[in-house]
Design a protein around this motif. Structure first.
Motif, short mmCIF file in Angstrom:
data_model
loop_
_atom_site.label_atom_id
_atom_site.label_comp_id
_atom_site.label_asym_id
_atom_site.label_seq_id
_atom_site.Cartn_x
_atom_site.Cartn_y
_atom_site.Cartn_z
N ALA A 30 37.41 45.79 48.43
CA ALA A 30 36.02 45.63 48.85
C ALA A 30 35.85 44.36 49.68
N GLU A 31 34.90 44.37 50.58
CA GLU A 31 34.61 43.20 51.43
C GLU A 31 34.26 41.97 50.59
N ASP A 32 33.58 42.18 49.47
CA ASP A 32 33.13 41.06 48.64
C ASP A 32 34.02 40.84 47.41
N VAL A 33 35.29 41.19 47.52
CA VAL A 33 36.23 41.05 46.41
C VAL A 33 36.30 39.59 45.94
N THR A 34 36.51 39.43 44.64
CA THR A 34 36.80 38.10 44.09
C THR A 34 38.16 38.18 43.40
N CYS A 35 38.88 37.06 43.46
CA CYS A 35 40.18 36.99 42.81
C CYS A 35 40.31 35.63 42.15
N ARG A 36 40.65 35.65 40.90
CA ARG A 36 40.95 34.42 40.16
C ARG A 36 42.46 34.41 39.97
N ALA A 37 43.11 33.40 40.54
CA ALA A 37 44.56 33.29 40.47
C ALA A 37 44.91 31.85 40.13
N PRO A 38 46.11 31.61 39.63
CA PRO A 38 46.51 30.23 39.35
C PRO A 38 46.39 29.36 40.61
N GLY A 39 45.58 28.34 40.53
CA GLY A 39 45.42 27.41 41.64
C GLY A 39 44.47 27.86 42.73
N ALA A 40 43.85 29.04 42.60
CA ALA A 40 42.97 29.53 43.66
C ALA A 40 41.91 30.47 43.12
N ASP A 41 40.69 30.25 43.53
CA ASP A 41 39.60 31.21 43.33
C ASP A 41 39.24 31.72 44.72
N GLY A 44 35.96 37.03 48.90
CA GLY A 44 35.91 37.82 50.13
C GLY A 44 37.26 38.34 50.57
N LYS A 45 37.20 39.44 51.29
CA LYS A 45 38.40 40.15 51.73
C LYS A 45 39.31 39.30 52.64
N PRO A 46 38.80 38.54 53.60
CA PRO A 46 39.70 37.74 54.43
C PRO A 46 40.54 36.74 53.63
N ALA A 47 39.94 36.07 52.66
CA ALA A 47 40.68 35.11 51.84
C ALA A 47 41.71 35.82 50.97
N TYR A 48 41.32 36.96 50.42
CA TYR A 48 42.23 37.74 49.58
C TYR A 48 43.40 38.26 50.41
N GLU A 49 43.12 38.76 51.59
CA GLU A 49 44.18 39.27 52.46
C GLU A 49 45.16 38.17 52.84
N ALA A 50 44.65 36.99 53.16
CA ALA A 50 45.54 35.87 53.51
C ALA A 50 46.43 35.50 52.33
N PHE A 51 45.88 35.53 51.13
CA PHE A 51 46.64 35.22 49.92
C PHE A 51 47.77 36.22 49.71
N ASP A 98 33.07 52.23 42.88
CA ASP A 98 32.77 52.94 44.13
C ASP A 98 34.02 53.10 45.00
N GLY A 99 35.16 53.32 44.36
CA GLY A 99 36.38 53.61 45.08
C GLY A 99 37.11 52.42 45.68
N LEU A 100 36.68 51.19 45.35
CA LEU A 100 37.32 49.99 45.89
C LEU A 100 37.56 48.95 44.80
N ILE A 101 38.60 48.16 44.99
CA ILE A 101 38.88 47.05 44.08
C ILE A 101 37.88 45.94 44.37
N ARG A 102 37.12 45.56 43.34
CA ARG A 102 36.05 44.57 43.48
C ARG A 102 36.44 43.21 42.92
#
Length: 119
Positions: A30-41, A44-51, A98-102
C-alpha cells in the motif's frame, strides 16, 4: 490471476523480493504502508521500497520458511542467507487489508547481517 487471501498476497510479495524482483514486490504494498524494523520506522511506500531494495541484493538464499495466517494478519519466519550469515532468523508480521500489505513488523538481529569480523 487475482490473489484472494492475505497469505497468498504475503507469500507472493515475499517470493518476489527474495528473488530480486523488488518492483513486483511493491505491487503488493500500500502507498501508506508502515514498517517497524530494527533501527528504522518506515512510513510510506518509497521509504519501504528503498529499505527492501537496499537489502535484496545481499541475499544469497532463503532458508526454512514457516508461515501462519489469522484473518488479515500473516506471520513469516525464515532465514535470510547472505555472505555474513545463513543462520540468523527473521520474523515478519504483516497486516493485509483491501488486497495490499498495510503494515509490517520486522524482527531480526542487525548485527548478524553486518560485515564479518576480521581476525
Amino acid at each position: 490471476m487475482s490473489l484472494s487471501t492475505p497469505l497468498e498476497i504475503v507469500t507472493s510479495y515475499h517470493r518476489a523480493w527474495t528473488s530480486g524482483d523488488v518492483a513486483l514486490a511493491m505491487t503488493f504494498i500500500a502507498e501508506d504502508v508502515t514498517c517497524r524494523a530494527p533501527g528504522a520506522d518506515l512510513e510510506g511506500k518509497p521509504a519501504y521500497e528503498a529499505f527492501i531494495a537496499g537489502f535484496a541484493p545481499a541475499l544469497t538464499g532463503i532458508g526454512d520458511i514457516a508461515e501462519l495466517a489469522d484473518g488479515e494478519r500473516v506471520a513469516l519466519f525464515y532465514y535470510p542467507q547472505t555472505a555474513a550469515t545463513a543462520t540468523a532468523p527473521a520474523a515478519e508480521l504483516f497486516t493485509v487489508r483491501d488486497g495490499l500489505i498495510r503494515e509490517s513488523i520486522l524482527i531480526f538481529d542487525r548485527l548478524s547481517y553486518g560485515p564479518p569480523e576480521q581476525d
